[in-house]
Design an enzyme around this catalytic site. Structure first.
Site, short mmCIF file in Angstrom:
data_model
loop_
_atom_site.label_atom_id
_atom_site.label_comp_id
_atom_site.label_asym_id
_atom_site.label_seq_id
_atom_site.Cartn_x
_atom_site.Cartn_y
_atom_site.Cartn_z
N CYS A 100 -44.40 27.58 -90.56
CA CYS A 100 -44.54 28.12 -92.00
C CYS A 100 -44.12 26.80 -92.77
O CYS A 100 -44.81 25.75 -92.65
CB CYS A 100 -43.92 29.19 -92.36
SG CYS A 100 -42.08 29.53 -91.69
N SER A 101 -42.97 26.88 -93.63
CA SER A 101 -42.66 25.55 -94.29
C SER A 101 -41.29 25.47 -94.21
O SER A 101 -40.71 25.07 -95.10
CB SER A 101 -43.43 25.58 -95.55
OG SER A 101 -44.80 25.82 -95.53
N CYS A 102 -40.53 26.02 -93.43
CA CYS A 102 -39.04 26.11 -93.34
C CYS A 102 -38.43 24.42 -93.97
O CYS A 102 -38.91 23.76 -93.22
CB CYS A 102 -38.41 26.51 -92.09
SG CYS A 102 -38.76 28.18 -91.77
N CYS A 158 -41.79 22.22 -90.11
CA CYS A 158 -41.93 23.53 -89.46
C CYS A 158 -43.20 23.83 -89.40
O CYS A 158 -44.24 24.01 -90.37
CB CYS A 158 -41.52 24.20 -90.83
SG CYS A 158 -41.62 26.21 -90.35
#
Lengths: 226, 196
Positions: free
Chosen positions: B107-109, B104
């Protein structure tokens, strides 16, 4: 927004730094931040995930790169708690000083003063929503992505702007983050997975045989007429 | 209160977190038990052991594998995993011809209910910036050497669809008891940065 968070394709960060047998939480404060995020949702301070992601994008950019994942969450939560009037920056500063903070410590949060009256209320569980218009694209269609950035929240990564790709999956209607993050309603849009050839993104430097698959909302896309 | 605690590795963010934690506890909004619950949940119940169960079933049950690849969310719904909603799960299969890897960049999905909370490197700038631009080089650093003829498919989770990689079953696992298989399935193999 053209923020520091939009990292895809940026160069200069060096090797991926892995940790063997990494714990889920390195220190208790990280779990505390996770707990704060739950509290923020219950208290109506975090109203939806898009609002929260945008708050993270708005933290101090040096802190974004150096405070780590939970440091970024902390910055966003501080912004939202302060904007909602639950906490005041002055009292956080005072308490932090008593706990050993220095006056010139880098603070991630940058609360915005004008939140205004906005509509963050979820209409249903989850993020999938019916869209009243038919999807503009189908699998196999060639599309070109929007060329420019926007000031607010968006989910078109900068590295995939103004590029041509092929629709490889349709996902139906979903809450549109670009609207929902700003309290402008869920405004659902059709979502697609678009496949981009590596050379389309990186030119002659592209590694061979690489495809980037990116989930993109319909407003980011136009038909590619070749 | 917590002000008496020593700070073995204080950083500006850890101190500020503690300040906000104390203020929220004083407001009656946060409690130590909420934090304890978070720690227990993500150490004991929500983690890559859930994804590993799904992978092993796909290895051993062809009918399930077909359903999983066709509609990941529907196939895993029966497990009722906790840990954050996945509106739509897409499972991508690694083969000799195709290698999938997930990121991601914005962000950090990450598919929490199947893999738990992501490791630090997944959330850090180096991985997020590089895996889309030079995936073969990054995978080499992780110890994954791919043939040039193997297609690399990078999945940038830029919306709410979540991606899980179905790793190839290692030939060394043939003949092992099915109960011993989940331990072979690493978190990294389900992100796509490791082979089994």
């Amino acid at each position: 927004m053209d923020g520091i968070h939009d990292l895809g394709g940026k160069q200069g960060f060096g090797r991926v730094d892995r940790e063997i047998d990494e714990p889920v939480f390195h220190e208790r404060w990280e779990a505390a931040v996770f707990g704060m995020s739950a509290v923020a949702q219950t208290a109506g301070v975090v109203r939806n995930i898009d609002q929260f992601r945008h708050a993270i994008e708005c933290i101090e950019p040096r802190a974004y790169l150096t405070h780590g994942y939970y440091g970024r969450w902390l910055g966003a939560l501080e912004e939202l708690f302060v904007e909602a009037g639950v906490l005041a920056t002055t009292e956080i500063n005072a308490r932090a000083r008593r706990l050993g903070a220095e006056a010139d410590d880098l603070v991630a949060a940058r609360p915005r003063s004008s939140a205004g009256t906005v509509d963050y209320a979820p209409r249903a569980a989850g993020a999938q929503r019916a869209v009243s218009v038919e999807p503009r694209f189908d699998v196999g269609d060639r599309v070109r992505t929007r060329a420019h950035g926007v000031a607010g929240h968006t989910r078109l990564p900068a590295y995939a702007r103004d590029r041509t790709g092929t629709i490889v999956a349709t996902h139906g209607g979903w809450i549109y983050p670009d609207s929902n993050a700003h309290g402008e309603g869920e405004a659902p849009e059709h979502l697609y997975t678009v496949a981009f050839d590596g050379t389309q993104l990186w030119g002659a430097d592209a590694e061979p045989g690489v495809t980037l698959n990116i989930d993109l909302f319909e407003p980011y896309l136009e038909p590619d007429d070749g | 209160m917590a002000e008496h605690r020593p700070h073995p590795a204080s950083t500006p963010q850890s101190i500020r977190a503690e300040a906000i934690e104390i203020l929220l506890i004083e407001r009656g909004l946060l409690s130590e038990s909420v934090i304890d619950d978070v720690i227990v949940r993500f150490n004991e119940r929500v983690g890559p052991m859930n994804g590993a169960r799904v992978v092993v079933r796909a290895w051993t049950d062809p009918e399930f594998k077909t359903r999983l690849l066709a509609d990941g969310s529907a196939a895993v719904a029966e497990y009722d995993f906790e840990g954050g909603q996945v509106d739509k799960l897409v499972v991508v299969e690694n083969t000799e011809a195709v290698h999938n890897v997930v990121v991601c960049t914005l962000c950090s999905c990450y598919p929490w209910s199947l893999l738990g909370l992501p490791p630090r490197w997944y959330k850090d700038p180096a991985y997020r910036s590089r895996i889309v631009r030079e995936p073969r080089a990054v995978l080499e650093e992780f110890g994954v050497s791919l043939a040039e003829s193997t297609s690399v498919q990078v999945w940038d989770s830029s919306a709410e669809v979540r991606y899980l990689v179905l790793p190839q079953r290692p030939t060394s696992s043939i003949g092992l008891d099915e109960a011993d298989l989940p331990a072979l399935v690493t978190r990294d193999s389900m992100i796509g940065v490791a082979l089994l």
